[in-house]
Design a protein around this motif. Structure first.
Motif, PDB file in Angstrom:
ATOM      1  N   PHE A   1      25.062 -29.213  12.282  1.00  0.00           N
ATOM      2  CA  PHE A   1      24.191 -30.265  12.785  1.00  0.00           C
ATOM      3  C   PHE A   1      22.734 -29.825  12.789  1.00  0.00           C
ATOM      4  O   PHE A   1      21.828 -30.625  12.625  1.00  0.00           O
ATOM      5  N   GLU A   2      22.493 -28.510  13.004  1.00  0.00           N
ATOM      6  CA  GLU A   2      21.117 -28.026  13.087  1.00  0.00           C
ATOM      7  C   GLU A   2      20.407 -28.094  11.736  1.00  0.00           C
ATOM      8  O   GLU A   2      19.186 -28.020  11.666  1.00  0.00           O
ATOM      9  N   LYS A   3      21.139 -28.209  10.667  1.00  0.00           N
ATOM     10  CA  LYS A   3      20.523 -28.301   9.349  1.00  0.00           C
ATOM     11  C   LYS A   3      21.097 -29.490   8.577  1.00  0.00           C
ATOM     12  O   LYS A   3      21.572 -29.377   7.464  1.00  0.00           O
ATOM     13  N   ARG A   4      21.043 -30.635   9.222  1.00  0.00           N
ATOM     14  CA  ARG A   4      21.588 -31.846   8.608  1.00  0.00           C
ATOM     15  C   ARG A   4      20.769 -32.286   7.404  1.00  0.00           C
ATOM     16  O   ARG A   4      21.268 -32.969   6.530  1.00  0.00           O
ATOM     17  N   HIS A   5      19.476 -31.927   7.378  1.00  0.00           N
ATOM     18  CA  HIS A   5      18.590 -32.362   6.303  1.00  0.00           C
ATOM     19  C   HIS A   5      17.839 -31.182   5.707  1.00  0.00           C
ATOM     20  O   HIS A   5      17.615 -30.163   6.370  1.00  0.00           O
ATOM     21  N   GLY A   6      17.450 -31.339   4.464  1.00  0.00           N
ATOM     22  CA  GLY A   6      16.584 -30.383   3.792  1.00  0.00           C
ATOM     23  C   GLY A   6      15.747 -31.121   2.758  1.00  0.00           C
ATOM     24  O   GLY A   6      16.047 -32.260   2.388  1.00  0.00           O
TER      25      GLY A   6
ATOM     26  N   ARG B   1      24.399 -33.182  -0.327  1.00  0.00           N
ATOM     27  CA  ARG B   1      24.304 -34.339  -1.209  1.00  0.00           C
ATOM     28  C   ARG B   1      22.918 -34.947  -1.070  1.00  0.00           C
ATOM     29  O   ARG B   1      22.204 -34.687  -0.094  1.00  0.00           O
ATOM     30  N   THR B   2      22.534 -35.765  -2.034  1.00  0.00           N
ATOM     31  CA  THR B   2      21.270 -36.466  -1.912  1.00  0.00           C
ATOM     32  C   THR B   2      21.486 -37.774  -1.151  1.00  0.00           C
ATOM     33  O   THR B   2      22.607 -38.124  -0.779  1.00  0.00           O
ATOM     34  N   GLY B   3      20.393 -38.520  -0.937  1.00  0.00           N
ATOM     35  CA  GLY B   3      20.476 -39.810  -0.247  1.00  0.00           C
ATOM     36  C   GLY B   3      19.652 -40.846  -0.974  1.00  0.00           C
ATOM     37  O   GLY B   3      19.685 -40.930  -2.199  1.00  0.00           O
ATOM     38  N   ASP B   4      18.879 -41.623  -0.232  1.00  0.00           N
ATOM     39  CA  ASP B   4      18.063 -42.670  -0.838  1.00  0.00           C
ATOM     40  C   ASP B   4      16.577 -42.488  -0.540  1.00  0.00           C
ATOM     41  O   ASP B   4      15.811 -43.437  -0.603  1.00  0.00           O
ATOM     42  N   GLU B   5      16.165 -41.235  -0.219  1.00  0.00           N
ATOM     43  CA  GLU B   5      14.759 -40.965   0.084  1.00  0.00           C
ATOM     44  C   GLU B   5      14.161 -40.016  -0.947  1.00  0.00           C
ATOM     45  O   GLU B   5      14.596 -38.866  -1.087  1.00  0.00           O
TER      46      GLU B   5
ATOM     47  N   PHE C   1      12.703 -34.957  -2.603  1.00  0.00           N
ATOM     48  CA  PHE C   1      13.780 -35.806  -2.098  1.00  0.00           C
ATOM     49  C   PHE C   1      14.543 -35.066  -1.020  1.00  0.00           C
ATOM     50  O   PHE C   1      14.635 -33.833  -1.021  1.00  0.00           O
ATOM     51  N   LEU C   2      15.081 -35.844  -0.093  1.00  0.00           N
ATOM     52  CA  LEU C   2      15.848 -35.286   1.013  1.00  0.00           C
ATOM     53  C   LEU C   2      17.298 -35.087   0.594  1.00  0.00           C
ATOM     54  O   LEU C   2      17.855 -35.889  -0.156  1.00  0.00           O
ATOM     55  N   ILE C   3      17.894 -33.994   1.083  1.00  0.00           N
ATOM     56  CA  ILE C   3      19.322 -33.780   0.902  1.00  0.00           C
ATOM     57  C   ILE C   3      19.966 -33.700   2.281  1.00  0.00           C
ATOM     58  O   ILE C   3      19.308 -33.393   3.281  1.00  0.00           O
ATOM     59  N   TYR C   4      21.257 -33.981   2.324  1.00  0.00           N
ATOM     60  CA  TYR C   4      21.967 -34.126   3.582  1.00  0.00           C
ATOM     61  C   TYR C   4      23.199 -33.229   3.574  1.00  0.00           C
ATOM     62  O   TYR C   4      23.943 -33.181   2.586  1.00  0.00           O
ATOM     63  N   SER C   5      23.432 -32.541   4.672  1.00  0.00           N
ATOM     64  CA  SER C   5      24.580 -31.662   4.772  1.00  0.00           C
ATOM     65  C   SER C   5      25.865 -32.481   4.812  1.00  0.00           C
ATOM     66  O   SER C   5      25.930 -33.526   5.470  1.00  0.00           O
TER      67      SER C   5
END
Length: 406
Positions: free
Chosen positions: A255-260, A229-233, A243-247
């Motif tokens: 946990f090792e790929k919580r962000h992309g 999902r996306t976030g607010d960044e 933009f950052l996405i979140y697992s």
């Protein structure tokens, strides 16, 4: 230290008003000899005086406008604004305020290391999404996420935008603004994300883009993300929206790929290609990330998670994106990191030009990192005081400009 009160000067079609202030207009302390002032007025022609004043910090320009009628006319004329545009760039300011019903706070000027009391136009509470570029700040309300304003916090000129298309409410929204430094035309992009009803792992993503020339919103992308999902960044850098996405979890090792990081070329207008294919892994396990544009370079400030507890922050790092690879610039020394807390999302951070500002949500302390000198240092103490243990603070960075309007 008490915060100084800001002066509101208006230019061109703006109402010409000068508010009486206490500290920032203390002209008598700076110019005590009237004979010297008269001599300067007699010797210096207007064009030379304009050039001299244009190289002053913004706060000093306001002081100059309060010296005498001639100087006030100079700093209020359109020709002077052109001179300011072509003078040295001003260092970015940081506006800090407490998360409360009223968005009243203080702006920090790193040149003269002082805080000024500033009333923000447009917004009614501190709980708004805020993004900035070249003197303009975009505010989007956190409730309906459809009320948007663009303003210059220095001149107080503001404009309300038309509502973006699509659903008014979204689970996550990430606005970004980019201002052309020559034409002052600006682009606003909003990344919105909603959970697919009945499916925790799928999220509807859309990107809506606004152009200040056409004054039209366009929905450039719609896509369904699975496991993300996306976030607010988000931030716009060289015409690319990042933009950052979140697992959203699921499976071992998530946990090792919580962000992309996802990228979208705004010049393409619309795209049928899958955005997930542009995913760039983050440099390490992060608890949170903040994106910013520093001289057309994408910079990320991230909380570094512990190896055995990725949701616990053990430090804060700064990276620059080079192509699709991250280059680590610096890590916050431990003596500065103490006091930021141990939760996963404990700080606000934004920056522009060569400065990065980082502040803890739990205290009104501001840390500054200079990208050129690779130096960490605290700002002067902010006049905002903490009144109760759970009180939170936040803020944003903006360029103090006089010549740009929404």
């Amino acid at each position: 230290m008490e915060g100084e009160t800001w002066v509101t000067h208006c230019f061109g079609n703006i109402h010409r008003e000068v508010q009486e202030i206490e500290s920032i207009s203390e002209v008598s302390d700076e110019v005590s000899k009237e004979n010297t002032l008269s001599s300067l007025d007699f010797i210096l022609p207007d064009d030379l005086l304009e050039r001299i004043i244009a190289y002053l910090p913004i706060a000093s320009i306001f002081r100059a406008g309060s010296v005498c009628k001639r100087w006030n006319e100079i700093v209020s004329c359109r020709r002077f604004l052109w001179t300011v545009t072509n003078s040295i760039s001003q260092k970015p300011w940081y506006f800090m305020f407490t998360s409360s019903e009223e968005p009243i706070g203080y702006a920090y000027d790193p040149v003269i290391r002082k805080w000024y009391s500033v009333d923000l136009p447009c917004i009614e509470t501190a709980n708004w999404f805020i993004t900035s570029s070249f003197g303009l700040v975009c505010f989007m309300d956190n409730e309906s996420r459809s009320n948007l304003f663009v303003c210059n916090p220095i001149t107080k000129v503001s404009k309300k935008l038309e509502e973006p298309p699509g659903l008014k409410c979204s689970d996550y929204s990430a606005p970004a603004i980019s201002v052309d430094r020559s034409s002052h035309v600006y682009t606003i992009a909003i990344v919105k994300c909603n959970q697919v009803p009945g499916n925790f792992f799928q999220w509807d993503l859309s990107i809506q883009v606004y152009d200040s020339e056409t004054r039209i919103w366009v929905t450039s992308v719609t896509e369904v993300l699975t496991g993300w999902r996306t976030g607010d960044e988000s931030v716009i850098c060289n015409g690319i929206l990042y933009f950052l996405i979140y697992s959203t979890g699921g499976g071992m090792g998530w946990f090792e790929k919580r962000h992309g990081l996802i990228m979208f070329d705004l010049s393409r207008g619309s795209s049928h290609d899958l955005l997930i294919r542009t995913l760039i892994p983050v440099p390490c396990s992060l608890t949170c990330g903040r994106l910013m544009n520093l001289k057309d370079r994408l910079v990320m400030v991230g909380g570094i998670g512990k190896q055995d507890r990725p949701d616990i922050i053990k430090g804060i790092g700064i990276w620059v994106l080079d192509g699709k690879e991250w280059e680590e610039i610096s890590r916050m020394p431990h003596k500065f990191f103490q006091g930021f807390g141990e939760l996963d999302d404990v700080f606000a951070s934004s920056g522009t030009d060569d400065l990065i500002y980082i502040q803890s949500y739990g205290a009104p302390f501001l840390l500054v990192f200079d990208m050129n000198q690779k130096q960490w240092k605290w700002s002067q103490k902010c006049p905002v005081t903490k009144r109760f243990p759970l009180q939170l603070f936040t803020g944003f960075c903006f360029e103090p400009r006089l010549e740009v309007s929404p």
